[in-house]
Design an enzyme around this catalytic site. Structure first.
Site, PDB file in Angstrom:
ATOM      1  N   VAL A  16      -1.662  -4.745  13.944  1.00  0.00           N
ATOM      2  CA  VAL A  16      -1.740  -4.751  12.478  1.00  0.00           C
ATOM      3  C   VAL A  16      -2.071  -6.153  11.961  1.00  0.00           C
ATOM      4  O   VAL A  16      -2.934  -6.315  11.088  1.00  0.00           O
ATOM      5  CB  VAL A  16      -0.423  -4.223  11.858  1.00  0.00           C
ATOM      6  CG1 VAL A  16      -0.558  -4.153  10.340  1.00  0.00           C
ATOM      7  CG2 VAL A  16      -0.056  -2.857  12.422  1.00  0.00           C
ATOM      8  N   ALA A  35      -8.496  -8.521  -6.796  1.00  0.00           N
ATOM      9  CA  ALA A  35      -7.116  -8.975  -7.035  1.00  0.00           C
ATOM     10  C   ALA A  35      -7.048  -9.954  -8.207  1.00  0.00           C
ATOM     11  O   ALA A  35      -6.007 -10.099  -8.832  1.00  0.00           O
ATOM     12  CB  ALA A  35      -6.571  -9.642  -5.773  1.00  0.00           C
ATOM     13  N   ARG A  47       4.721 -14.547  19.148  1.00  0.00           N
ATOM     14  CA  ARG A  47       5.510 -15.117  20.255  1.00  0.00           C
ATOM     15  C   ARG A  47       4.684 -16.106  21.060  1.00  0.00           C
ATOM     16  O   ARG A  47       5.117 -17.181  21.405  1.00  0.00           O
ATOM     17  CB  ARG A  47       6.013 -13.996  21.175  1.00  0.00           C
ATOM     18  CG  ARG A  47       7.290 -13.359  20.683  1.00  0.00           C
ATOM     19  CD  ARG A  47       7.718 -12.248  21.590  1.00  0.00           C
ATOM     20  NE  ARG A  47       6.695 -11.203  21.661  1.00  0.00           N
ATOM     21  CZ  ARG A  47       6.953  -9.911  21.703  1.00  0.00           C
ATOM     22  NH1 ARG A  47       8.201  -9.492  21.695  1.00  0.00           N
ATOM     23  NH2 ARG A  47       5.990  -9.031  21.760  1.00  0.00           N
ATOM     24  N   VAL A 135       4.559   4.050   6.273  1.00  0.00           N
ATOM     25  CA  VAL A 135       4.534   5.506   6.407  1.00  0.00           C
ATOM     26  C   VAL A 135       3.089   5.993   6.416  1.00  0.00           C
ATOM     27  O   VAL A 135       2.335   5.743   5.479  1.00  0.00           O
ATOM     28  CB  VAL A 135       5.296   6.202   5.249  1.00  0.00           C
ATOM     29  CG1 VAL A 135       5.265   7.711   5.426  1.00  0.00           C
ATOM     30  CG2 VAL A 135       6.729   5.699   5.172  1.00  0.00           C
ATOM     31  N   ILE A 139      -2.782   6.328   4.944  1.00  0.00           N
ATOM     32  CA  ILE A 139      -2.668   7.319   3.851  1.00  0.00           C
ATOM     33  C   ILE A 139      -1.784   6.715   2.757  1.00  0.00           C
ATOM     34  O   ILE A 139      -0.651   6.335   3.036  1.00  0.00           O
ATOM     35  CB  ILE A 139      -2.023   8.635   4.358  1.00  0.00           C
ATOM     36  CG1 ILE A 139      -2.752   9.169   5.584  1.00  0.00           C
ATOM     37  CG2 ILE A 139      -1.980   9.667   3.253  1.00  0.00           C
ATOM     38  CD1 ILE A 139      -2.095  10.405   6.197  1.00  0.00           C
ATOM     39  N   ASP A 204      10.243   7.983  15.454  1.00  0.00           N
ATOM     40  CA  ASP A 204       9.260   7.330  14.582  1.00  0.00           C
ATOM     41  C   ASP A 204       9.008   8.190  13.330  1.00  0.00           C
ATOM     42  O   ASP A 204       9.020   7.676  12.203  1.00  0.00           O
ATOM     43  CB  ASP A 204       7.955   7.135  15.379  1.00  0.00           C
ATOM     44  CG  ASP A 204       6.827   6.622  14.530  1.00  0.00           C
ATOM     45  OD1 ASP A 204       6.796   5.411  14.256  1.00  0.00           O
ATOM     46  OD2 ASP A 204       5.969   7.435  14.116  1.00  0.00           O
ATOM     47  N   LYS A 208       9.965   7.438   9.159  1.00  0.00           N
ATOM     48  CA  LYS A 208       9.033   7.600   8.035  1.00  0.00           C
ATOM     49  C   LYS A 208       9.576   8.624   7.048  1.00  0.00           C
ATOM     50  O   LYS A 208       9.513   8.426   5.830  1.00  0.00           O
ATOM     51  CB  LYS A 208       7.669   8.049   8.555  1.00  0.00           C
ATOM     52  CG  LYS A 208       6.993   7.008   9.434  1.00  0.00           C
ATOM     53  CD  LYS A 208       5.785   7.604  10.123  1.00  0.00           C
ATOM     54  CE  LYS A 208       5.189   6.668  11.138  1.00  0.00           C
ATOM     55  NZ  LYS A 208       4.247   7.328  12.044  1.00  0.00           N
ATOM     56  N   GLY A 306      -3.169   2.745  13.731  1.00  0.00           N
ATOM     57  CA  GLY A 306      -4.381   2.064  14.172  1.00  0.00           C
ATOM     58  C   GLY A 306      -4.626   0.820  13.332  1.00  0.00           C
ATOM     59  O   GLY A 306      -4.132   0.705  12.210  1.00  0.00           O
TER      60      GLY A 306
HETATM   61  N1  NAP Z   1       0.060  -0.204  15.237  1.00  0.00           N
HETATM   62  C1  NAP Z   1       0.012   0.701  14.267  1.00  0.00           C
HETATM   63  O1  NAP Z   1      -0.887   1.529  14.216  1.00  0.00           O
HETATM   64  C2  NAP Z   1       1.081   0.724  13.212  1.00  0.00           C
HETATM   65  C3  NAP Z   1       1.023   1.704  12.198  1.00  0.00           C
HETATM   66  C4  NAP Z   1       1.976   1.685  11.168  1.00  0.00           C
HETATM   67  C5  NAP Z   1       2.979   0.747  11.204  1.00  0.00           C
HETATM   68  N2  NAP Z   1       3.036  -0.165  12.222  1.00  0.00           N
HETATM   69  C6  NAP Z   1       4.128  -1.133  12.216  1.00  0.00           C
HETATM   70  O2  NAP Z   1       3.588  -2.444  12.104  1.00  0.00           O
HETATM   71  C7  NAP Z   1       4.408  -3.372  12.822  1.00  0.00           C
HETATM   72  C8  NAP Z   1       3.542  -4.111  13.837  1.00  0.00           C
HETATM   73  O3  NAP Z   1       2.974  -3.167  14.720  1.00  0.00           O
HETATM   74  P1  NAP Z   1       1.834  -3.601  15.772  1.00  0.00           P
HETATM   75  O4  NAP Z   1       1.315  -2.331  16.344  1.00  0.00           O
HETATM   76  O5  NAP Z   1       0.889  -4.560  15.162  1.00  0.00           O
HETATM   77  O6  NAP Z   1       2.735  -4.321  16.868  1.00  0.00           O
HETATM   78  P2  NAP Z   1       2.236  -5.205  18.110  1.00  0.00           P
HETATM   79  O7  NAP Z   1       0.795  -4.959  18.383  1.00  0.00           O
HETATM   80  O8  NAP Z   1       3.237  -5.009  19.183  1.00  0.00           O
HETATM   81  O9  NAP Z   1       2.374  -6.696  17.531  1.00  0.00           O
HETATM   82  C9  NAP Z   1       3.590  -7.290  17.247  1.00  0.00           C
HETATM   83  C10 NAP Z   1       3.338  -8.760  16.932  1.00  0.00           C
HETATM   84  O10 NAP Z   1       4.573  -9.352  16.556  1.00  0.00           O
HETATM   85  C11 NAP Z   1       4.798 -10.512  17.358  1.00  0.00           C
HETATM   86  N3  NAP Z   1       6.214 -10.644  17.618  1.00  0.00           N
HETATM   87  C12 NAP Z   1       7.032  -9.723  18.180  1.00  0.00           C
HETATM   88  N4  NAP Z   1       8.282 -10.228  18.289  1.00  0.00           N
HETATM   89  C13 NAP Z   1       8.224 -11.476  17.763  1.00  0.00           C
HETATM   90  C14 NAP Z   1       9.167 -12.508  17.625  1.00  0.00           C
HETATM   91  N5  NAP Z   1      10.416 -12.347  18.050  1.00  0.00           N
HETATM   92  N6  NAP Z   1       8.778 -13.654  17.044  1.00  0.00           N
HETATM   93  C15 NAP Z   1       7.501 -13.831  16.649  1.00  0.00           C
HETATM   94  N7  NAP Z   1       6.559 -12.881  16.772  1.00  0.00           N
HETATM   95  C16 NAP Z   1       6.910 -11.730  17.330  1.00  0.00           C
HETATM   96  C17 NAP Z   1       4.022 -10.291  18.655  1.00  0.00           C
HETATM   97  O11 NAP Z   1       3.727 -11.538  19.220  1.00  0.00           O
HETATM   98  P3  NAP Z   1       2.861 -11.674  20.599  1.00  0.00           P
HETATM   99  O12 NAP Z   1       1.533 -11.043  20.310  1.00  0.00           O
HETATM  100  O13 NAP Z   1       2.747 -13.139  20.801  1.00  0.00           O
HETATM  101  O14 NAP Z   1       3.639 -10.955  21.643  1.00  0.00           O
HETATM  102  C18 NAP Z   1       2.809  -9.530  18.144  1.00  0.00           C
HETATM  103  O15 NAP Z   1       1.828 -10.452  17.711  1.00  0.00           O
HETATM  104  C19 NAP Z   1       5.535  -2.533  13.430  1.00  0.00           C
HETATM  105  O16 NAP Z   1       6.636  -2.553  12.575  1.00  0.00           O
HETATM  106  C20 NAP Z   1       4.944  -1.127  13.481  1.00  0.00           C
HETATM  107  O17 NAP Z   1       5.931  -0.118  13.433  1.00  0.00           O
HETATM  108  C21 NAP Z   1       2.126  -0.203  13.216  1.00  0.00           C
END
Ligand code: NAP
Length: 432
Positions: A16, A35, A47, A135, A139, A204, A208, A306
């Site tokens: 994201v 905006a 991290r 959520v 959408i 999950d 939501k 995504g």
């Molecule tokens: N992916 C989706 O399609 C999607 C859809 C809706 C909502 N979300 C929500 O959006 C959020 C992010 O999802 P994502 O898919 O982007 O996750 P992700 O790909 O796993 O990325 C998480 C990011 O957060 C960083 N991170 C994790 N723990 C950390 C810490 N302790 N300190 C500093 N940075 C930290 C990670 O760092 P590193 O890269 O260095 O490890 C990574 O860059 C989540 O809450 C998820 O539920 C995701």
């Protein structure tokens, strides 16, 4: 960077976070026009500073500890896209709101678990907390509930809230393969995590749904109160039988208000009639069906996850912030959210699907029928498959409307019959 630039700190550079950077880089001028101010990333955090993330990060300041963004006076807002209901995500969001720094997050686990407290902080400090991306990804369902449908009293909000489960159930139906086979394929294609528990066990979707219930009915989110069942127990046979009966199996999050004001809130696989718009929502797509007293029924459908769709929702929240949207996070101030009275098995009335595996011995059907009759459950349709004196055979039936408590009682009795092997598989028929 000009004086009227809106500067953000971006905590999280995964799927994201990188998506947010790409949108802000690609559409900088268009977003500034919409905006009214330029939106720029000033600080980033993750991290691993050294990881190649496929985007140019050289213009941004690295922040070792994301929580520090909360106190950085140069930042107009922070975006939390690290994930996790506690840990750094919680401390960043909490500290930012206390410091009157607006927050945008995509974190459903965080909002489902700590949403009331965080929205309370947002109310007290007059600091926006926005979570459109939490959520159903791309959408705009939070916006729809908070704004577009705000003139309605809602009867129900329900839908397909997890793309991984929808993909697995769709593939099982199309190919006739079993759950584990399709799960493995989904993992190989990147549609399911290496540890798929959160998705396939319904957690999950439940995160939501608890947010949608709060927004839809003005109640405090109450994740622990939710009834949650995932899709592990759905067999290829169930999918076939459902099709034969004119239904498709979908993992649904359902929140609806009963006549006595109690609220049903559950995530479970359900049988959706083939003619229902939700039945046609396949693959990784999500859909949310909303039923309101003046608006009638509307369905919002799209990609629930995504990089692009989720980041697009985050950027929309940022544009709203810049425009000055300061509405309460859950549609009403937290002090006005009421504690819901949740409906229990004695309150819930539905048609049901029952799948029993029985030894093909004389008298089994009579014994099952007698138990159902004793619990006031009447059968609508029945399928019996296979004749084999040595192997269990399937008996599948649908019921007329019955109380959940009666179905639970009847199934517990049926499971004790000597001719019945294993536990009956029970799913609701969704007719709303
Ligand atoms: N992916 C989706 O399609 C999607 C859809 C809706 C909502 N979300 C929500 O959006 C959020 C992010 O999802 P994502 O898919 O982007 O996750 P992700 O790909 O796993 O990325 C998480 C990011 O957060 C960083 N991170 C994790 N723990 C950390 C810490 N302790 N300190 C500093 N940075 C930290 C990670 O760092 P590193 O890269 O260095 O490890 C990574 O860059 C989540 O809450 C998820 O539920 C995701």
């Amino acid at each position: 960077m000009t004086a009227d630039t809106f500067r953000i700190g971006l905590a999280g550079l995964g799927t994201v976070g990188v998506g947010v950077i790409k949108i802000l880089q690609t559409h900088a001028d268009m977003i500034a026009a919409r905006a009214g101010r330029k939106i720029e990333v000033l600080a980033i955090s993750a991290r691993d500073q050294g990881r190649d993330r496929g985007v140019d990060l050289s213009a941004y300041e690295w922040t070792e500890n994301p929580e520090r963004m909360a106190g950085d006076p140069r930042l107009d807002a922070v975006v939390e896209v690290m994930g996790g209901s506690d840990g750094p995500a919680l401390s960043l969001v909490e500290t930012a709101l206390k410091a009157r720094k607006p927050v945008v997050t995509a974190n459903k686990a965080l909002i489902a678990t700590h949403g009331v407290r965080l929205a309370g902080l947002s109310d007290q400090t007059g600091t926006p907390l926005k979570f459109e991306a939490a959520v159903a990804g791309g959408i705009p369902v939070i916006k729809a509930l908070r704004e577009s449908f705000a003139g309605n009293r809602l009867n129900a909000v329900y839908g397909i809230l997890n793309g991984t489960c929808n993909y697995i159930l769709t593939e099982m139906r199309r190919t006739g393969r079993n759950f584990l086979d399709v799960l493995e394929e989904a993992q190989a294609k990147g549609y399911a995590e290496a540890d798929p528990t959160f998705d396939i066990d319904g957690i999950d979707a439940a995160h939501k749904l608890s947010i949608l219930t709060a927004l839809g009915f003005g109640v405090k989110p109450d994740f622990p109160a939710m009834k949650i069942a995932g899709i592990r127990h759905v067999s290829a046979g169930d999918i076939d039988h459902a099709a034969e009966l004119g239904y498709r199996i979908k993992l649904l999050g359902v929140a609806r208000r009963l006549d006595d004001g109690k609220i049903v809130q559950s995530v479970e696989p359900c049988l959706v009639p083939e003619g229902h718009p939700l039945a046609a929502v396949d693959d990784v797509f999500n859909a949310v069906f909303v039923d309101g007293d003046f608006m009638g029924k509307e369905m919002l459908v799209g990609r629930g996850a995504g990089e692009g769709p989720t980041a697009s929702a985050v950027v929309a929240d940022l544009i709203d912030l810049v425009r000055g949207d300061r509405g309460p996070s859950f549609g009403v101030p937290v002090d006005d959210l009421v504690t819901a009275t949740w409906a229990g098995p004695a309150d819930i009335i539905s048609g049901f699907y029952l799948h029993l595996n029985v030894l093909d011995k004389p008298g089994v059907l009579a014994a099952v029928s007698a138990i159902l009759r004793d619990y006031n459950v009447s059968v609508e349709a029945m399928i019996q498959r296979g004749r084999n004196p040595d192997q269990p055979v399937s008996i599948v039936l649908t019921t007329h409307e019955a109380r959940q408590a009666d179905i639970d009682g009847a199934c517990a009795e049926i499971a004790k019959l000597p001719q019945v092997t294993g536990s009956p598989c029970v799913m609701k028929l969704i007719e709303i």
